[in-house]
Structure formats: C-alpha cells, structure tokens
Design an enzyme around this catalytic site. Structure first.
Site, PDB file in Angstrom:
ATOM      1  N   ARG A 116      -7.361  -0.605  -6.991  1.00  0.00           N
ATOM      2  CA  ARG A 116      -7.585   0.487  -6.032  1.00  0.00           C
ATOM      3  C   ARG A 116      -7.741   1.779  -6.840  1.00  0.00           C
ATOM      4  O   ARG A 116      -6.804   2.192  -7.536  1.00  0.00           O
ATOM      5  CB  ARG A 116      -6.440   0.616  -5.026  1.00  0.00           C
ATOM      6  N   GLN A 137      -2.018   2.129  10.001  1.00  0.00           N
ATOM      7  CA  GLN A 137      -0.728   2.252   9.317  1.00  0.00           C
ATOM      8  C   GLN A 137       0.280   3.047  10.129  1.00  0.00           C
ATOM      9  O   GLN A 137       1.480   2.807  10.029  1.00  0.00           O
ATOM     10  CB  GLN A 137      -0.925   2.911   7.947  1.00  0.00           C
ATOM     11  N   ARG A 190       0.863  -1.176   0.000  1.00  0.00           N
ATOM     12  CA  ARG A 190       0.000   0.000   0.000  1.00  0.00           C
ATOM     13  C   ARG A 190       0.899   1.225   0.000  1.00  0.00           C
ATOM     14  O   ARG A 190       2.109   1.121   0.128  1.00  0.00           O
ATOM     15  CB  ARG A 190      -0.986   0.008   1.177  1.00  0.00           C
ATOM     16  N   GLY A 191       0.271   2.386  -0.201  1.00  0.00           N
ATOM     17  CA  GLY A 191       1.030   3.601  -0.438  1.00  0.00           C
ATOM     18  C   GLY A 191       1.099   3.846  -1.932  1.00  0.00           C
ATOM     19  O   GLY A 191       1.500   2.953  -2.702  1.00  0.00           O
ATOM     20  N   ALA A 192       0.696   5.038  -2.364  1.00  0.00           N
ATOM     21  CA  ALA A 192       0.521   5.288  -3.790  1.00  0.00           C
ATOM     22  C   ALA A 192       1.756   4.958  -4.643  1.00  0.00           C
ATOM     23  O   ALA A 192       1.636   4.248  -5.647  1.00  0.00           O
ATOM     24  CB  ALA A 192       0.087   6.742  -4.015  1.00  0.00           C
ATOM     25  N   ASP A 241      -2.279  10.467  -2.074  1.00  0.00           N
ATOM     26  CA  ASP A 241      -2.583   9.454  -3.071  1.00  0.00           C
ATOM     27  C   ASP A 241      -3.019  10.060  -4.399  1.00  0.00           C
ATOM     28  O   ASP A 241      -2.894   9.423  -5.438  1.00  0.00           O
ATOM     29  CB  ASP A 241      -3.670   8.518  -2.541  1.00  0.00           C
ATOM     30  N   ASN A 255      -5.797  11.965   0.653  1.00  0.00           N
ATOM     31  CA  ASN A 255      -4.872  11.157   1.440  1.00  0.00           C
ATOM     32  C   ASN A 255      -5.704  10.304   2.396  1.00  0.00           C
ATOM     33  O   ASN A 255      -6.932  10.367   2.404  1.00  0.00           O
ATOM     34  CB  ASN A 255      -3.885  12.052   2.192  1.00  0.00           C
ATOM     35  N   LYS A 256      -5.024   9.508   3.197  1.00  0.00           N
ATOM     36  CA  LYS A 256      -5.708   8.582   4.088  1.00  0.00           C
ATOM     37  C   LYS A 256      -6.776   9.280   4.917  1.00  0.00           C
ATOM     38  O   LYS A 256      -6.589  10.400   5.370  1.00  0.00           O
ATOM     39  CB  LYS A 256      -4.686   7.911   5.005  1.00  0.00           C
TER      40      LYS A 256
END
EC number: 5.3.1.23
Length: 362
Positions: free
Chosen positions: A103, A210, A60-62, A251, A261-262
């Site tokens: 995603r 996270q 995960r993480g763009a 992201d 973002n998250k």
C-alpha cells in the site's frame, strides 16, 4: 495461514481492542473485513502473506499497517538462508521492498520497514542469526510503542475538545487502525476519560464503510455515545449547529501540513471551514513525511473497482460501468486547525512546527 474465531476481542474502555497480537512466532490479525458481524483472527507466518493481508485490508490504518509490516519483515528475515551479513542485508532489503509495495500512501509502512532495515544495518557486526533474533524484538518494540504513543496523543488532544462536545469523525482512526487505543479515537477516549460529555457522529465512509463497520463497533463497545450518519449528511448537520468539531487521523502528512487521509476527508474539511468548525488531525510523528514539500507529492493509492460496484457479493452498479476509486485525498494545510501528535500540537506555521515535533520531540 490459519483462521481462528474469537467470541470477544475487546474490553471496556478500549484497552482490549487490538488488531494485532503476536506470540510464538505467529502474528494474528483481526480480519477487519468481517467486522462488525464476525470476529475472526488469521494467523501469519510468512512475509508474503502479511503483504497480502495489508493489501487486501485484513489490517488497515497507517500505524497498524506499519506494525504488521514490521512483523512481516521479521518473518522474511527469519527465513533467509545466508551466512554472510552482506548477503543477508541485500535479501532482507528485497523482503522489505515487497512489503512496501502493498500500500503506497501510508507512510508508516515505509517508516517501519526503514526502521527494521536500519536496525539490521546497525547490528551488521553481529552474526546473522543474532541479527534475526534482535529483529523479532524490534518488531515487538514497534507494536508496544504504538499504544503508548497513542495515549500520549490522546492526552494532548483532549485539551482541544470542548465540554460538552459533538464530534464528527471520518473513517476509522481507532484502536483497530493502530497498535491500540487509537489516534483520532484515542483523543475522544481521552476526553471521555477526563470526564467530558462527548457524543460522536461517525460517518459511514464509503466505499469500504470503515466508519459504519469499525468506528461504530469500537465506540459502541466502549459505551461512548455514537450515532452513525451517511457521508452526505455532514453538511446538513453542520448547518444545523449539531457538530462542534471534527477529528480525523492521517496516512501521510507533508512538511507543509497537507494531510492525506481516507477519501472524503477533504470534503469534510471544506464543510468544516464553511461552518467555522475546528478541524483536527491526530497522527504520530511517524506519519509526518518531511521529505515531501506538500501534498501534491503524496502517492494516492487506486483500489479495485469492485469496492465501488459491490458490497460483498451484492452488485450495486451496471456491468462494465466506468469506475474511479482513489483510496485517499489530500486536505490542504489551510483547512487544518491543528495537528495533534504524541510530542505536542502543531498550529499555524506547520513547516516549522512539524519539523520541531519530528526532530526535537516537542
């Protein structure tokens, strides 16, 4: 897909923390669902498995998602049985569409897949087998470039960090979320490398934790002073003067500077504005989506209800309770003090400056 257990996957200074490694036609992903208690590497050889690994948040993480998708595209290309270039390109497009659906919010995913498809089209005059070989090298180039980009971002961003500094960060925008070094955490690492006294407050980042599981793990391994807090403690700490700045990743960034973002990032940004604390975003230019005028057009991924109702196998909520679980939110550009990229820093007139950074490289 095979499983390998590693005793250690990092070295001091963050240079050894990698979420992905590739050799001999096999992509290995560090299973981030198992951190911090287990370090397990999973082997991938098929694009469908890579898509599943992205969707289920093995990776995960763009930026890291984009890197993984590039190798997934290569696996798909490798396994296409086609002699005619046109047929190959059509079937390769279908592979990339499958990966892109894993995603929707992280634009680096579609960016990497578009780059792989563009590369294949630009070499359409070659035999299909030569295109396949070249695509493997292109995937490797995307992975290797990412760490260089993050280090450049860190050099630019650390100039904004005071000395000493108490920095709040949300989610994980570190080496685990990239090809190495990190975006937001890359700026922190660069500030430490520059000799600044830095202490980090990592919020837990519900519901996937996270911050608690990944950011705290990364920074602790680097020997960077890190304190874990609950998400709902940020306002209190700001009111007590215990936070000097906030830095997060992204992201997707719209043309006007709105930042996806998250989930929870918007809340932190509002609190930072109320307490007159700088709010910085660190992201590569590949995260900037100039095709979207503003953040209202950014697709927001909705994830499984179980991420809210359970932690692992432990049930936290009543059966059949209604659940909403957006993975991201959008922070309006007016709340963002600066956007840090590998090409430089954008402040103020984001529509103009972001376009300059994307199109002109500085």
């Amino acid at each position: 897909m095979q499983t390998n257990i590693s005793n250690r996957c990092a070295t001091a200074g963050g240079t050894g923390i990698k979420p992905l490694r590739y050799a001999g036609g096999v992509l290995q992903m560090l299973d981030q669902r198992k951190l911090p208690t287990e370090e397990i590497w999973l082997d991938y050889r098929d694009y469908r498995e890579v898509a599943e690994g992205i969707q289920t948040m093995v990776v995960r993480g763009a930026p890291a998602i984009g890197c993984a998708a590039a190798f997934g595209a290569w696996f798909g290309a490798r396994d296409i049985e086609a002699e005619e270039t046109g047929d190959f390109l059509d079937r390769f497009a279908a592979v990339c569409d499958h990966l892109a659906a894993s995603r929707p919010t992280a634009v680096n995913l579609s960016w990497a897949l578009q780059r792989m498809q563009g590369f294949a089209r630009n070499h359409a005059d070659r035999p299909v087998e030569q295109i396949k070989i070249a695509l493997e090298y292109e995937a490797l180039a995307i992975l290797e470039e990412d760490e260089r980009i993050n280090r450049a971002m860190g050099r630019h961003g650390q100039e904004l960090i005071p000395d000493p500094a108490r920095i709040l960060t949300h989610c994980n925008a570190g080496a685990l979320a990239t090809g190495g070094y990190g975006t937001a955490l890359g700026v922190i690492r660069a500030a430490v490398a520059a000799g600044k006294q830095v202490a980090v407050l990592a919020d837990e980042t519900r519901p996937f934790l996270q911050g608690a599981r990944l950011t705290a793990w990364e920074l602790q391994r680097d020997g960077i002073d890190t304190t874990l807090i609950c998400d709902n403690m940020a306002g209190y700490l700001m009111s007590r003067g215990l936070i000097d700045c906030v830095i997060v990743g992204a992201d997707r960034i719209a043309a006007n500077g709105d930042v996806a973002n998250k989930i929870g990032t918007y809340t932190v940004a509002v609190l930072a504005r109320e307490h007159r604390i700088p709010f910085y975003v660190a992201a590569p230019v590949s995260t900037i989506d100039l095709s979207l005028a503003d953040g209202s057009l950014i697709p927001i991924e909705q994830r499984d209800r179980r991420e809210i109702t359970h932690i692992g196998d432990i049930q936290l909520a009543p059966d059949n309770i209604g659940v909403v679980n957006p993975a991201f939110d959008v922070t309006p550009a007016r709340l963002v003090t600066a956007i840090i990229t590998e090409h430089g820093i954008a402040t103020g007139n984001y529509p103009v400056r972001l376009a300059e950074l994307v199109n002109c490289g500085g």
